[in-house]
Design a protein around this motif. Structure first.
Motif, mmCIF file in Angstrom:
data_model
loop_
_atom_site.group_PDB
_atom_site.id
_atom_site.type_symbol
_atom_site.label_atom_id
_atom_site.label_comp_id
_atom_site.label_asym_id
_atom_site.label_seq_id
_atom_site.Cartn_x
_atom_site.Cartn_y
_atom_site.Cartn_z
ATOM 1 N N UNK A 9 0.639 -0.781 0.191
ATOM 2 C CA UNK A 9 -0.230 0.120 -0.035
ATOM 3 C C UNK A 9 0.467 1.626 0.322
ATOM 4 N N UNK A 10 2.011 1.475 -1.261
ATOM 5 C CA UNK A 10 2.570 2.198 -1.206
ATOM 6 C C UNK A 10 3.627 2.576 0.369
ATOM 7 N N UNK A 11 3.481 3.528 0.268
ATOM 8 C CA UNK A 11 4.603 3.449 1.389
ATOM 9 C C UNK A 11 3.935 3.052 2.756
ATOM 10 N N UNK A 12 3.487 3.002 3.003
ATOM 11 C CA UNK A 12 2.168 2.484 4.152
ATOM 12 C C UNK A 12 2.868 1.312 4.458
ATOM 13 N N UNK B 106 -6.452 6.023 8.570
ATOM 14 C CA UNK B 106 -7.658 6.551 8.078
ATOM 15 C C UNK B 106 -7.259 6.282 6.555
ATOM 16 N N UNK B 107 -8.653 6.044 5.556
ATOM 17 C CA UNK B 107 -8.123 5.828 3.960
ATOM 18 C C UNK B 107 -9.094 6.328 3.139
ATOM 19 N N UNK B 108 -8.716 7.063 2.210
ATOM 20 C CA UNK B 108 -9.565 7.927 1.596
ATOM 21 C C UNK B 108 -8.554 6.643 -0.185
ATOM 22 N N UNK B 109 -10.080 6.573 -0.866
ATOM 23 C CA UNK B 109 -9.301 7.364 -2.345
ATOM 24 C C UNK B 109 -9.030 7.809 -3.164
ATOM 25 N N UNK B 110 -7.963 8.034 -3.378
ATOM 26 C CA UNK B 110 -7.310 9.171 -3.764
ATOM 27 C C UNK B 110 -5.941 9.123 -5.331
ATOM 28 N N UNK C 219 -3.090 16.137 0.495
ATOM 29 C CA UNK C 219 -3.326 14.956 0.935
ATOM 30 C C UNK C 219 -2.808 14.408 2.283
ATOM 31 N N UNK C 220 -1.227 14.406 2.417
ATOM 32 C CA UNK C 220 -0.308 14.192 3.319
ATOM 33 C C UNK C 220 -1.192 15.080 5.253
ATOM 34 N N UNK C 221 -0.883 16.597 4.566
ATOM 35 C CA UNK C 221 -1.051 17.235 5.144
ATOM 36 C C UNK C 221 -2.170 16.801 6.189
ATOM 37 N N UNK C 222 -3.386 16.689 5.261
ATOM 38 C CA UNK C 222 -4.593 16.636 5.173
ATOM 39 C C UNK C 222 -5.018 14.795 5.913
ATOM 40 N N UNK C 223 -4.030 13.873 6.117
ATOM 41 C CA UNK C 223 -4.077 13.013 6.757
ATOM 42 C C UNK C 223 -3.465 13.028 7.587
ATOM 43 N N UNK C 224 -2.436 13.807 8.447
ATOM 44 C CA UNK C 224 -2.326 14.080 9.170
ATOM 45 C C UNK C 224 -2.698 14.293 10.353
ATOM 46 N N UNK D 57 -2.702 7.294 -2.170
ATOM 47 C CA UNK D 57 -3.524 5.994 -2.609
ATOM 48 C C UNK D 57 -5.516 6.037 -1.755
ATOM 49 N N UNK D 58 -5.327 6.385 -0.155
ATOM 50 C CA UNK D 58 -4.039 6.539 0.319
ATOM 51 C C UNK D 58 -4.490 6.384 1.805
ATOM 52 N N UNK D 59 -3.064 5.641 2.773
ATOM 53 C CA UNK D 59 -3.546 5.244 3.651
ATOM 54 C C UNK D 59 -2.130 6.058 5.128
ATOM 55 N N UNK D 60 -3.430 6.127 5.715
ATOM 56 C CA UNK D 60 -2.678 6.913 6.806
ATOM 57 C C UNK D 60 -2.585 6.268 7.764
ATOM 58 N N UNK D 61 -1.727 6.452 9.145
ATOM 59 C CA UNK D 61 -2.051 6.141 10.483
ATOM 60 C C UNK D 61 -0.521 6.659 11.417
ATOM 61 N N UNK D 62 -1.424 7.487 13.003
ATOM 62 C CA UNK D 62 0.040 8.059 13.945
ATOM 63 C C UNK D 62 -0.755 6.458 15.111
ATOM 64 N N UNK D 63 1.067 6.122 15.210
ATOM 65 C CA UNK D 63 0.977 5.198 16.526
ATOM 66 C C UNK D 63 1.822 5.656 17.332
ATOM 67 N N UNK D 64 2.501 5.071 18.041
ATOM 68 C CA UNK D 64 3.200 5.397 18.900
ATOM 69 C C UNK D 64 3.839 4.728 20.137
ATOM 70 N N UNK D 65 5.074 4.238 20.045
ATOM 71 C CA UNK D 65 6.127 3.590 21.179
ATOM 72 C C UNK D 65 6.840 4.134 22.144
#
Length: 393
Positions: free
Chosen positions: A109-112, A178-182, A204-209, A310-318
């Motif tokens: 899924x692209x860079x994800x 978050x997923x959105x078909x773009x 879209x990168x900024x919006x996804x963040x 394409x697009x899928x974004x995720x925020x996670x932590x460690x």
């Protein structure tokens, strides 16, 4: 159960182009690349390296015999794979010498892709606490000579071992996605270079963040004050900053802003001299943060923003673990980067134009100048041929 990153390392090709020289050759003001997008060098993969060998070399440098016995799942994230059927993970499994009682597959899924692999790995370890998972992120970013995206190319791989009771970072349970078909970036099967709508992709990168940060904040109750640093997927090193700054300035205190922005600069030092490695870019950024920042203490919370067009974004932590610094390969990585050879723009263009046969004919490649242990040595009957030089010693 605590699950997370037990080991992490990277491998990049031994060749690079200086971005100021590339800018001059393209009739561009050099500062537009070195300052404007924040890139200094661009890794170039020789003809004897592909996504399989880059990942295999990253894993070979990372794994010991105990790891090889314990790993029973290999997940390979890439968007520049070498086969439409056979997974790159299976090639790496054999080249590195992993146990046969293992699952191996490729995820896209692209860079994800690598982030998806890490989240799957967590589930596997939860069910099999004595197992380890090898997650590989390997790509060669290609947009084409003289193309608008040329300056955001690169090549490299990151390897991660995910396990219970990890030595480097425990991955927390809460995340937001978050997923959105773009169509901001894509590469059809018939093309060996990518297509991108640069302005739209940046938006879209900024919006996804903004979207996943807001979701994560609502889920967790955490704010910028709870983070020591945030790492981003960085196709070029100014991209993460474009997404981070508006939200950080709106929500963070002056102290938050100073701390997080300072650590952001530490997190992009490797990416500046490697370039875009797609699936591995976020994790190269994480490595840069951990190996370039002396003041990060155990217990620090690190945020990670993953974005795949394409697009899928995720925020996670460690959460960083006690003595995590002792389990990094900082000196090896520093030496690896400094030992690379600068090539001219003409040499880079010649390498870029090289192509493997697509008619089933045989080709043998000269690997004598490739210092990597694992190389592509040719093709025969439509099959790529690889070698692990250490087995021949």
């Amino acid at each position: 159960m605590k699950i997370g990153i037990d080991k992490i390392g990277f491998y990049v090709p031994n060749l690079y182009v200086d971005m100021r020289e590339l800018a001059t050759a393209r009739g561009i003001e050099p500062d537009k690349l070195t300052i404007g997008i924040g890139q200094e060098k661009m890794a170039v993969a020789p003809f004897t390296q592909d996504t399989v060998t880059l990942a295999a070399n990253a894993a070979l440098n990372l794994l010991d015999e105990a790891d090889k016995k314990a790993i029973d799942l290999i997940i390979f994230g890439t968007e520049s794979g070498i086969d439409q059927s056979k997974s790159a993970a299976v090639y790496v499994h054999e080249l590195v010498g992993l146990a046969s009682a293992a699952r191996s597959f490729e995820i896209k899924q692209a860079c994800y892709g690598a982030t998806a692999g890490i989240q799957m790995a967590k589930g596997h370890i939860a069910l099999n606490p004595d197992s380890k998972v090898l997650v590989l992120a390997s790509d060669i970013a290609r947009y084409g000579l003289n193309s608008p995206g040329e300056s955001t190319q690169g090549a490299g791989a990151v390897a991660l071992v995910i396990s219970a009771d990890p030595k480097i970072m425990v991955l927390e349970d809460k995340s937001a996605y978050h997923t959105l078909d773009i169509m901001d970036f894509w590469r059809p099967s018939y093309s060996d270079t990518a297509f991108v709508d640069g302005k739209f992709s940046n938006e879209q990168y900024i919006l996804f963040f903004e979207t996943v940060w807001k979701q994560y904040r609502a889920k967790s109750g955490l704010a910028f004050k709870d983070f020591e640093a945030l790492c981003f997927h960085v196709p070029y090193t100014k991209m993460g900053l474009k997404a981070l700054k508006p939200t950080l300035q709106a929500e963070g205190t002056k102290e938050d802003q100073e701390r997080i922005l300072e650590n952001y600069q530490k997190s992009i030092q490797y990416n500046k001299v490697v370039g875009n490695i797609y699936t591995g870019s976020l994790y190269l950024s994480l490595l840069s943060l951990l190996e370039q920042t002396a003041g990060l203490e155990a217990g620090s919370r690190i945020g990670l923003f993953s974005y795949g067009s394409g697009a899928v974004g995720e925020f996670f932590t460690g959460i960083l673990q006690p003595d995590y610094q002792n389990h990094l390969n900082s000196t090896q990585h520093k030496n690896h980067l400094s030992a690379r050879r600068k090539i001219s723009v003409e040499e880079y263009e010649s390498i870029f134009r090289q192509e493997l046969p697509i008619d089933g004919s045989t080709i043998e490649l000269d690997t004598s100048k490739d210092l990597a242990p694992i190389c592509l040595v040719g093709m025969t009957e439509n099959k790529r041929q690889y070698v692990n030089k250490q087995r021949m010693a």
